[in-house]
Design an enzyme around this catalytic site. Structure first.
Site, PDB file in Angstrom:
ATOM      1  N   GLU A 224      11.736   6.086  13.555  1.00 15.32           N
ATOM      2  CA  GLU A 224      10.414   6.612  13.878  1.00 15.32           C
ATOM      3  C   GLU A 224      10.418   7.402  15.174  1.00 15.32           C
ATOM      4  O   GLU A 224       9.363   7.647  15.768  1.00 15.32           O
ATOM      5  CB  GLU A 224       9.397   5.476  13.925  1.00 15.32           C
ATOM      6  CG  GLU A 224       9.272   4.791  12.568  1.00 15.32           C
ATOM      7  CD  GLU A 224       8.088   3.862  12.452  1.00 15.32           C
ATOM      8  OE1 GLU A 224       7.474   3.522  13.467  1.00 15.32           O
ATOM      9  OE2 GLU A 224       7.776   3.482  11.317  1.00 15.32           O
TER      10      GLU A 224
ATOM     11  N   ASP B 244       5.891  -5.226  16.463  1.00 18.42           N
ATOM     12  CA  ASP B 244       5.896  -5.442  15.015  1.00 18.42           C
ATOM     13  C   ASP B 244       7.126  -6.292  14.736  1.00 18.42           C
ATOM     14  O   ASP B 244       8.256  -5.810  14.796  1.00 18.42           O
ATOM     15  CB  ASP B 244       5.961  -4.112  14.245  1.00 18.42           C
ATOM     16  CG  ASP B 244       5.915  -4.332  12.729  1.00 18.42           C
ATOM     17  OD1 ASP B 244       5.842  -5.507  12.295  1.00 18.42           O
ATOM     18  OD2 ASP B 244       5.946  -3.328  11.978  1.00 18.42           O
TER      19      ASP B 244
ATOM     20  N   LYS C 196      -2.015   1.281   5.253  1.00 22.47           N
ATOM     21  CA  LYS C 196      -1.059   2.299   4.804  1.00 22.47           C
ATOM     22  C   LYS C 196      -1.495   2.724   3.402  1.00 22.47           C
ATOM     23  O   LYS C 196      -1.453   1.923   2.464  1.00 22.47           O
ATOM     24  CB  LYS C 196       0.351   1.707   4.735  1.00 22.47           C
ATOM     25  CG  LYS C 196       0.966   1.369   6.094  1.00 22.47           C
ATOM     26  CD  LYS C 196       2.238   0.548   5.884  1.00 22.47           C
ATOM     27  CE  LYS C 196       3.107   0.484   7.122  1.00 22.47           C
ATOM     28  NZ  LYS C 196       4.188  -0.535   6.966  1.00 22.47           N
TER      29      LYS C 196
ATOM     30  N   ARG D  71       4.308   5.848   7.818  1.00 18.02           N
ATOM     31  CA  ARG D  71       5.482   5.096   7.348  1.00 18.02           C
ATOM     32  C   ARG D  71       6.710   5.565   8.113  1.00 18.02           C
ATOM     33  O   ARG D  71       6.705   6.618   8.738  1.00 18.02           O
ATOM     34  CB  ARG D  71       5.717   5.326   5.836  1.00 18.02           C
ATOM     35  CG  ARG D  71       4.591   4.934   4.922  1.00 18.02           C
ATOM     36  CD  ARG D  71       4.127   3.504   5.051  1.00 18.02           C
ATOM     37  NE  ARG D  71       5.130   2.482   4.884  1.00 18.02           N
ATOM     38  CZ  ARG D  71       5.181   1.588   3.890  1.00 18.02           C
ATOM     39  NH1 ARG D  71       4.263   1.615   2.947  1.00 18.02           N
ATOM     40  NH2 ARG D  71       6.107   0.637   3.852  1.00 18.02           N
TER      41      ARG D  71
END
Ligand code: PGA
Ligand code: ZN
Length: 405
Positions: free
Chosen positions: A182, A219, A316, A345
């Site tokens: 990411e 997370d 999401k 995502r």
């Protein structure tokens, strides 16, 4: 791409995840032995052109609910496995775009339907582990929440400064600054405590006071290191295997020591008992976010609300497969006092549609990954454009209050 009689067109693309929850809608791929190592989407495309297109013809594009209901009915399964959630969501979002285009207004305005636009507070990935990086952390994300920022522009700037400070810090310590999935850093660290300490130091170096100006979000993505048979969480980097209660204890210890304000997927997707323990211990101190736990699914969120589990939901769109169903989950969460966090995502596209949908639905928070790479920047830039367009009217969502639920 969807067209209407006036000549307007709408286009959308859909993302894909690496750490996929078991209860997500099905993303249709062509499968083993076919092109792109089986990841091709010719079947999903032919579902769009051969099945969806003829059924959609003649419908009013401004009636998003009717369009999405048609997609749900045409699919006929609980998990979109017939048409593929990648097929249904692509069409659903393209319809929203064409409807906005034919009204000649930006998508976020089209989707407002009487509500007020709200710029989301971003939570930005700084360090990655788990399935998103090649390092040795079990936890998937260490993020910065710019809790003290008053505007979206300031929030973004805060996160960029901390990202850069982290880069300097890693370099000084001889650690890798290569990017993870990411766009954040994925260094090989000794463990999670080192990651948390780096987060605090990077924030301070950038001139912010952790716990005051900025918070840390994690997370845990615990489903991905949970042994279902043994009911244990295997933390390889800590060389420990923990029971659900022990993992909750460890998270509590971290919350005591570090300015953690949000924990996502602290326990595994089907560990409802563990989640209850986590919620009872920490819900009045931090945001507890269900991602794999809820998979943007109204039934699962309903169960969570009923059982008093978590206090926030990660949203999401491709976990459920249409815009209307996504917005219903947002509505349901907001009514129950759960916070909502729009999420991209790990496998993203250049589409910025998430920004518009987040502003229009008042989700209040957004998680797009790091502040690098065009697929992430497309969304941040769109939020900047919206903030600019709103001018004086632009409002940044407040940091969610805790303990009131
Ligand atoms: P994913 O990761 O897109 O790989 O599922 C994002 C997240 O877990 O929040
Ligand atoms: Zn997650």
């Amino acid at each position: 791409m969807v067209g209407v009689d006036s000549g307007a067109w709408g286009m959308a693309s859909v993302p894909s995840g690496a750490s996929v929850g078991r209860h997500e809608a099905v993303e249709l791929r062509d499968g083993v032995g076919s092109r792109y190592r089986g990841l091709g989407v010719r079947q999903a495309i032919s579902n769009v052109t051969d099945l969806i297109e003829p059924a959609l013809r003649g419908l009013d594009a401004s009636d998003q609910e009717a369009v999405d209901q048609l997609l749900v009915d045409l699919d006929g399964t609980a998990d979109k496995s017939h048409l593929g959630a990648n097929a249904t969501l692509g069409v659903s979002l393209a319809v929203a775009r064409v409807a906005a285009a034919s009204r000649g207004i930006p998508l976020w305005r089209h989707l407002l339907r009487g509500g007020s636009p709200l710029l989301p507070r971003p939570m930005v990935n700084i360090l990655s582990g788990g399935m998103h990086a090649g390092g040795n952390l079990d936890l998937q994300d260490f993020l910065i929440v710019p809790s003290g920022a008053d505007t979206y522009a300031e929030a973004l700037h805060t996160c960029v400064q901390i990202h850069w400070a982290m880069k300097d810090l890693l370099r000084e310590r001889g650690l890798s600054t290569l990017r993870a999935d990411e766009g954040g850093f994925g260094p090989a660290l000794k463990g999670h405590v080192e990651a948390l300490e780096l987060m605090v130091t990077a924030a301070e170096r950038a001139g912010f006071k952790p716990g005051h100006d900025v918070g840390i979000a994690i997370d845990v993505a615990a489903s991905h290191f949970y042994d279902v048979e043994k009911h244990r969480y295997g933390l390889a980097s800590e060389k420990r295997s923990l029971t659900p209660a022990e993992l909750v204890g460890l998270l509590e210890e971290w919350v005591d020591k570090y300015p953690i304000c949000s924990i996502e997927d602290g326990l595994a997707e089907d560990d409802w008992d563990g989640w209850k323990v986590l919620t009872d211990s920490l819900a009045n101190r931090v945001q507890l976010v269900g991602d794999d736990l809820f998979t943007t699914n109204p039934q699962r969120l309903g169960l969570g609300i009923e059982r008093g589990v978590a206090n926030a939901v990660l949203v999401k769109m491709n976990q459920i497969g249409t815009l209307t169903e996504t917005l219903r989950v947002v509505d349901m969460a907001q009514k129950a006092g759960y916070s909502t966090i729009a999420s991209a995502r790990s496998g993203e596209t250049e589409d910025s549609i998430l920004a518009d949908i987040t502003v229009a639905s008042g989700m209040g928070q957004i998680k797009i990954g790091s502040v690098t790479q065009s697929e992430r920047l497309a969304k941040y830039n769109q939020l900047t454009r919206i903030e600019d367009e709103l001018g004086e009217e632009a409002t940044l969502a407040p940091t969610p209050a805790l303990g009131a639920r």
